[in-house]
Write a protein that holds these residues in place. Sequence first.
Motif, PDB file in Angstrom:
ATOM      1  N   LEU A  76      64.762  40.104  32.029  1.00  0.00           N
ATOM      2  CA  LEU A  76      65.533  40.663  30.927  1.00  0.00           C
ATOM      3  C   LEU A  76      66.247  41.949  31.326  1.00  0.00           C
ATOM      4  N   PHE A  77      65.637  42.720  32.225  1.00  0.00           N
ATOM      5  CA  PHE A  77      66.289  43.938  32.703  1.00  0.00           C
ATOM      6  C   PHE A  77      67.555  43.589  33.472  1.00  0.00           C
ATOM      7  N   GLY A  78      67.471  42.592  34.340  1.00  0.00           N
ATOM      8  CA  GLY A  78      68.664  42.168  35.083  1.00  0.00           C
ATOM      9  C   GLY A  78      69.739  41.625  34.165  1.00  0.00           C
ATOM     10  N   LEU A  79      69.337  40.850  33.166  1.00  0.00           N
ATOM     11  CA  LEU A  79      70.283  40.350  32.178  1.00  0.00           C
ATOM     12  C   LEU A  79      70.908  41.500  31.402  1.00  0.00           C
ATOM     13  N   GLY A  80      70.077  42.460  31.020  1.00  0.00           N
ATOM     14  CA  GLY A  80      70.582  43.624  30.295  1.00  0.00           C
ATOM     15  C   GLY A  80      71.545  44.451  31.120  1.00  0.00           C
ATOM     16  N   PHE A  81      71.287  44.536  32.422  1.00  0.00           N
ATOM     17  CA  PHE A  81      72.201  45.256  33.314  1.00  0.00           C
ATOM     18  C   PHE A  81      73.591  44.629  33.263  1.00  0.00           C
ATOM     19  N   TYR A  82      73.654  43.298  33.336  1.00  0.00           N
ATOM     20  CA  TYR A  82      74.959  42.631  33.310  1.00  0.00           C
ATOM     21  C   TYR A  82      75.679  42.909  31.990  1.00  0.00           C
ATOM     22  N   ILE A  83      74.962  42.788  30.882  1.00  0.00           N
ATOM     23  CA  ILE A  83      75.582  43.014  29.570  1.00  0.00           C
ATOM     24  C   ILE A  83      76.060  44.455  29.448  1.00  0.00           C
ATOM     25  N   PHE A  84      75.244  45.399  29.913  1.00  0.00           N
ATOM     26  CA  PHE A  84      75.592  46.822  29.833  1.00  0.00           C
ATOM     27  C   PHE A  84      76.859  47.113  30.634  1.00  0.00           C
ATOM     28  N   ILE A  85      76.887  46.675  31.892  1.00  0.00           N
ATOM     29  CA  ILE A  85      78.046  46.939  32.746  1.00  0.00           C
ATOM     30  C   ILE A  85      79.290  46.242  32.197  1.00  0.00           C
ATOM     31  N   SER A  86      79.157  45.009  31.751  1.00  0.00           N
ATOM     32  CA  SER A  86      80.297  44.246  31.244  1.00  0.00           C
ATOM     33  C   SER A  86      80.906  44.915  30.018  1.00  0.00           C
ATOM     34  N   ARG A  87      80.058  45.357  29.113  1.00  0.00           N
ATOM     35  CA  ARG A  87      80.566  46.008  27.905  1.00  0.00           C
ATOM     36  C   ARG A  87      81.222  47.344  28.230  1.00  0.00           C
ATOM     37  N   ALA A  88      80.639  48.082  29.170  1.00  0.00           N
ATOM     38  CA  ALA A  88      81.234  49.354  29.566  1.00  0.00           C
ATOM     39  C   ALA A  88      82.615  49.129  30.181  1.00  0.00           C
ATOM     40  N   LYS A  89      82.752  48.112  31.011  1.00  0.00           N
ATOM     41  CA  LYS A  89      84.040  47.811  31.626  1.00  0.00           C
ATOM     42  C   LYS A  89      85.062  47.388  30.577  1.00  0.00           C
ATOM     43  N   GLN A  90      84.618  46.622  29.570  1.00  0.00           N
ATOM     44  CA  GLN A  90      85.519  46.203  28.499  1.00  0.00           C
ATOM     45  C   GLN A  90      86.038  47.399  27.711  1.00  0.00           C
ATOM     46  N   LYS A  91      85.218  48.443  27.605  1.00  0.00           N
ATOM     47  CA  LYS A  91      85.616  49.648  26.881  1.00  0.00           C
ATOM     48  C   LYS A  91      86.414  50.610  27.754  1.00  0.00           C
ATOM     49  N   GLY A  92      86.570  50.253  29.035  1.00  0.00           N
ATOM     50  CA  GLY A  92      87.323  51.117  29.928  1.00  0.00           C
ATOM     51  C   GLY A  92      86.582  52.362  30.344  1.00  0.00           C
ATOM     52  N   ILE A  93      85.241  52.303  30.287  1.00  0.00           N
ATOM     53  CA  ILE A  93      84.412  53.443  30.658  1.00  0.00           C
ATOM     54  C   ILE A  93      83.926  53.255  32.090  1.00  0.00           C
ATOM     55  N   GLY A  94      83.684  54.359  32.798  1.00  0.00           N
ATOM     56  CA  GLY A  94      83.162  54.277  34.163  1.00  0.00           C
ATOM     57  C   GLY A  94      81.783  53.650  34.171  1.00  0.00           C
ATOM     58  N   ALA A  95      81.719  52.346  34.355  1.00  0.00           N
ATOM     59  CA  ALA A  95      80.473  51.601  34.185  1.00  0.00           C
ATOM     60  C   ALA A  95      79.395  52.008  35.181  1.00  0.00           C
ATOM     61  N   ASN A  96      79.774  52.161  36.444  1.00  0.00           N
ATOM     62  CA  ASN A  96      78.778  52.480  37.465  1.00  0.00           C
ATOM     63  C   ASN A  96      78.128  53.841  37.224  1.00  0.00           C
ATOM     64  N   GLY A  97      78.952  54.834  36.955  1.00  0.00           N
ATOM     65  CA  GLY A  97      78.417  56.164  36.687  1.00  0.00           C
ATOM     66  C   GLY A  97      77.543  56.179  35.451  1.00  0.00           C
ATOM     67  N   LEU A  98      77.953  55.423  34.452  1.00  0.00           N
ATOM     68  CA  LEU A  98      77.186  55.337  33.212  1.00  0.00           C
ATOM     69  C   LEU A  98      75.815  54.723  33.476  1.00  0.00           C
ATOM     70  N   PHE A  99      75.793  53.673  34.273  1.00  0.00           N
ATOM     71  CA  PHE A  99      74.514  53.030  34.556  1.00  0.00           C
ATOM     72  C   PHE A  99      73.617  53.924  35.413  1.00  0.00           C
ATOM     73  N   VAL A 100      74.198  54.666  36.338  1.00  0.00           N
ATOM     74  CA  VAL A 100      73.399  55.584  37.153  1.00  0.00           C
ATOM     75  C   VAL A 100      72.706  56.601  36.254  1.00  0.00           C
ATOM     76  N   ARG A 101      73.442  57.160  35.280  1.00  0.00           N
ATOM     77  CA  ARG A 101      72.824  58.099  34.342  1.00  0.00           C
ATOM     78  C   ARG A 101      71.733  57.410  33.532  1.00  0.00           C
ATOM     79  N   ARG A 102      71.984  56.177  33.150  1.00  0.00           N
ATOM     80  CA  ARG A 102      70.995  55.415  32.386  1.00  0.00           C
ATOM     81  C   ARG A 102      69.720  55.208  33.217  1.00  0.00           C
ATOM     82  N   ALA A 103      69.898  54.873  34.489  1.00  0.00           N
ATOM     83  CA  ALA A 103      68.748  54.657  35.366  1.00  0.00           C
ATOM     84  C   ALA A 103      68.000  55.963  35.632  1.00  0.00           C
ATOM     85  N   LEU A 104      68.736  57.054  35.824  1.00  0.00           N
ATOM     86  CA  LEU A 104      68.094  58.339  36.069  1.00  0.00           C
ATOM     87  C   LEU A 104      67.323  58.817  34.843  1.00  0.00           C
TER      88      LEU A 104
END
Length: 412
Positions: A76-104
Amino acid sequence: MNSLSVTGNERIRTIDIIRGFALFGIFLVNMPSFHSPEFMKVIHGFKMEYTGLDYWVDAFFTVFVDMKFFTMFSFLFGLGFYIFISRAKQKGIGANGLFVRRALALLLFGVIHLISLWFGDILHTYALAGLFLLFFYQRKIKTMLIWAISFIVVYNAFIGLMLLIPSEILTEIEASSPSIAGIISEYVSVYQQAGYGEWLTYRLGTELPLILLNLVPAMIPIFAMFLIGLAAGKAGIFQNITEHLALFKKVRLITFLISLPFVVLLALFVLDILNWGVKQTYVTEVLTSVSSIPLCLFYISALTVFLHNGKWQRMLRPLAYTGQMALTNYLMQTVISLTIFVGFGYYGEVSLAMGTLICVVIFAGQIVFSTLWMKRFRFGPFEWIWRTLTYLKIQPMKKQEIANSDTLHQSL
């Protein structure tokens, strides 16, 4: 049920219910370590001996629960990662940086939880392993699965090496090993009588080094399931369950057929119908690990097919609320359990069956609390902190504040 409802609320609700189910399984697995010195016994190779009802509870856990629900949560974590990154990209937000902050932010929760409360924290492992998912988001599904299978094979081959050591050598090693009775006695005494400062100091010297030494090996099977979950997200099978219902049914059948011989064989060893003497513990460990992947995927696919029925989704909605607050509930399970067993002096005094009953009661209370909380608020308390740290912006908490919010749609 039309396709719109399947791709909308059903998808999220189904995932939340499965997450809630996985959270309960994880609590069942963790409970013996909350009320007994199981950690030290397992680390030192002490074989757990149960009698009466505890014997059957332990056998059931070993065959159907151990390693299956952490595996499910990893998926579920891996599935959630895909959904999180995909939605961030759709919103035009820096997805990778956002996820790094989320992981930290998750790592911060995990480190505090690990150091101040409990050796069994999984959040720090998830956070560190999750960062490597960024290297796989753009990869093909086939590539993800090849890597996942490779990690699984290597991990299980490694833990299976003990089976290649001659029984005579293992017997000599066990005979020459010092008695751990004194170590267990000291461990229980500290948990029963020490103040928080002394308890914390003892834990940092006794538990933490063993956890850190096992960090990399522990990440391997977890990351393998991350990749399988990521592949499922990229394949879009949870985006439209109706369209992929036949696939879920096929996966359910295949994983059941694969799991069945492993489960039967594991049960035969657990019940001592088959006995390999000094290697009994090692073969049980290997079979538990090998069976965890197909049985986990069977649980997920079977639940998804089952929950395709809107009636059952509505009935199990409280479990979905619990899944939406998974971080809060996971952390509170530690706080509540340690308060009962360490705070009130019941550590080492509770049977496996009684601990399981207490686990069920606590989780039932969490379902009620989560339902009442999520009726009013958008996130659980720790989920709110997590999202605020991720977006570096105070998140609207109450549901009526949504209209004035420009934050992302709630995700996993």
